[in-house]
Design an enzyme around this catalytic site. Sequence first.
Site, PDB file in Angstrom:
ATOM      1  N   TYR A 185       0.825  -1.215   0.000  1.00  0.00           N
ATOM      2  CA  TYR A 185       0.000   0.000   0.000  1.00  0.00           C
ATOM      3  C   TYR A 185       0.861   1.269   0.000  1.00  0.00           C
ATOM      4  CZ  TYR A 185      -3.820  -3.168   0.718  1.00  0.00           C
ATOM      5  OH  TYR A 185      -4.717  -4.187   0.525  1.00  0.00           O
ATOM      6  N   ASN A 232      -9.015  -3.337  11.050  1.00  0.00           N
ATOM      7  CA  ASN A 232      -8.063  -3.827  10.041  1.00  0.00           C
ATOM      8  C   ASN A 232      -7.308  -2.622   9.456  1.00  0.00           C
ATOM      9  OD1 ASN A 232     -10.783  -5.082  10.190  1.00  0.00           O
ATOM     10  ND2 ASN A 232      -9.669  -6.782   9.300  1.00  0.00           N
ATOM     11  N   MET A 239     -10.880  -6.433   3.744  1.00  0.00           N
ATOM     12  CA  MET A 239     -11.706  -5.645   4.682  1.00  0.00           C
ATOM     13  C   MET A 239     -11.131  -4.242   4.775  1.00  0.00           C
ATOM     14  SD  MET A 239     -12.514  -8.383   7.682  1.00  0.00           S
ATOM     15  CE  MET A 239     -13.809  -7.460   8.511  1.00  0.00           C
ATOM     16  N   GLU A 287     -13.728  -9.750  13.792  1.00  0.00           N
ATOM     17  CA  GLU A 287     -14.242  -9.958  12.441  1.00  0.00           C
ATOM     18  C   GLU A 287     -14.891 -11.339  12.402  1.00  0.00           C
ATOM     19  OE1 GLU A 287     -10.750  -9.624   9.937  1.00  0.00           O
ATOM     20  OE2 GLU A 287     -11.253 -11.431   8.862  1.00  0.00           O
ATOM     21  N   HIS A 293      -1.449  -8.466  10.996  1.00  0.00           N
ATOM     22  CA  HIS A 293      -1.449  -6.992  10.976  1.00  0.00           C
ATOM     23  C   HIS A 293      -0.221  -6.405  11.662  1.00  0.00           C
ATOM     24  CE1 HIS A 293      -6.177  -7.257  10.984  1.00  0.00           C
ATOM     25  NE2 HIS A 293      -5.658  -7.615   9.833  1.00  0.00           N
ATOM     26  N   GLU A 341      10.769  -4.967  -5.726  1.00  0.00           N
ATOM     27  CA  GLU A 341       9.848  -5.850  -4.995  1.00  0.00           C
ATOM     28  C   GLU A 341      10.445  -7.257  -4.924  1.00  0.00           C
ATOM     29  OE1 GLU A 341       6.834  -5.925  -3.215  1.00  0.00           O
ATOM     30  OE2 GLU A 341       7.502  -8.014  -3.085  1.00  0.00           O
ATOM     31  N   GLY A 370      -7.972 -10.159   3.160  1.00  0.00           N
ATOM     32  CA  GLY A 370      -9.410 -10.385   3.030  1.00  0.00           C
ATOM     33  C   GLY A 370     -10.158  -9.206   2.472  1.00  0.00           C
TER      34      GLY A 370
END
Length: 520
Positions: A38, A499, A139, A376, A461, A58, A137
């Site tokens: 991100y 999240n 979310m 969740e 996370h 990467e 996922g």
Amino acid sequence: MLGAAAVLGRAVPAAAAPPPAPIASGSHVPALIIGSGYGGSVAALRLAQAGIDVHIIEMGQAWDTPGSDGKIFANTKSPDVRSFWLRTKTKQPVSSFLGFPIDKDVPKYTGILDAEDFSGITVYQGRGVGGGSLVNGGMAVTPPRARFGGVLPSVDANEMYDTYYPRARAGLGVTDIDQSWWETADCYKYARVGRKHAQRSNFDHVFVSNVYDFDYMKAEQAGTVPKSALDAEVIYGNNAGKKSLQKTYLPAAKATNRVAISPLHKVTSVTPRAAGGYTISIEQLNTAGDVVATKTVSADRVFFAAGSVGTSKLLVKLKATGALPNLNNEVGKGWGDNGNVMCGRANHMWDPTGSVQSSIPTTGIDNWAAGGAFAEVAPLPTGIETYASLYLSITNTPNRAEFSYNASTGGVDLSWQKAWKQTSIDMAKTIFNKINSKEGTIYRTDLFGGTKQWQDGLTYHPLGGAVLNKATDNYGRLHGYSGLYVMDGSLIPGNTSVNPFVTITALAERNIENIITTGL
Ligand code: FAE
């Protein structure tokens, strides 16, 4: 709200041709970004729109080529060589079923999900062009505004909620499920059971946004398109439906013709150059993880976006080994697991959760204010009726660990202690002990190895390690050096109360805007 295309649209005309890739040894780039998750994707797009050529390095694969089964990504029901990063045995988060271990031997390969082991915790991370967006996922949760001061205390909440969260949501293609469809869809029976049990115990049950294309999911249920969420695809990638960064920020960045990406390239060192800027050492990998070439390049500016663990490991090692000695003593500190713990509940036979479960979660149970837990309602898409309800809880744990360089191994250790998860278990129990007592149900003991009730050995996370306004200034500029920046989840001190990827994206949007407008 603005559409994704408008938000991601170009500010300056596209360049005539993209920078060459893969990166060549000896080359010089204006901006080098380490990692394509991100933080890296946001930085690449916005720098390119400002007219700056960018090269993203990467370590994972491009994930753009189908395997022998015609699919790019493997299924969670049958993990294969593509599923794990350089392991010889899978390490599935739900590691047993009906008490039987389900992990299996696989050839060592640069697969998509890294289960990176530290003493006391396994940190799951995405590997490949798109980072965690490939495996998560989807979310897409914005923390309730009242909690934001506890998440990023040095950041102006007004500008985040007025400008950067909306910009991030639009850029990521965040959508909400059609709740009337959800009420009747077979694939969300498990979530409706989760809601019923939550509400009967007087907990707040909330719908959460996602980046999955729910129109595509409707077509999956109707049987008119190839199934992805409805065929148990998620943590090893989705072959359709999910708007990962491969479908949003990264193509927008590439469309500027100013962004090149070198997959299977891993940054190992960054040092200042006498002439200004930085020298970057890079290892090129093959799919067995062997180093097939080493490259040295230079850059005017370097953006660390290797994820909380990747960035922290690099910075801690570079400081300790004298490559970047002026980094301050905050580097490596403030790392947390977002309080992740998992549990399963055994429902009664009259509460089936469905044999077809969408792998994309859409709901949560919010007991943050009273008990410090946001859970969740997760799927367990085995393809058979399990009568199980699975939950991933995010909890308000106060525990923070520190990365440190280990001179004898040449690696970086993390001071996390397994016992620290007890605080998170206790917070999650404020929800599930109450539900179990109300429903007359018990915890499942067949999902996490042995007879464990709690999966307390992992996090999805990772956050922190180069905390904003401590290791960096209030916009991600590393203290001690000009032209070095942190753009990813390592800026966030250990917890987002929900999240994290929308907050990581919004913070990156805020920081890169400031970095560009105040002059590069
Ligand atoms: P990240 O996306 O991890 O990107 C870092 C990139 O850097 C990776 O592609 C690495 O391969 C690369 N890299 C690392 N070291 C190097 C190096 N030395 N040289 C070159 N490249 C390197 O970082 N979050 C949510 O908000 N919602 C969810 O539903 C959700 N579900 C999740 C499910 C799973 C199974 C997992 C593992 C995570 C989930 N997450 C979820 C977390 C989310 O994906 C994560 O917070 C973000 O991906 C972190 O973004 P960053 O930009 O910090």
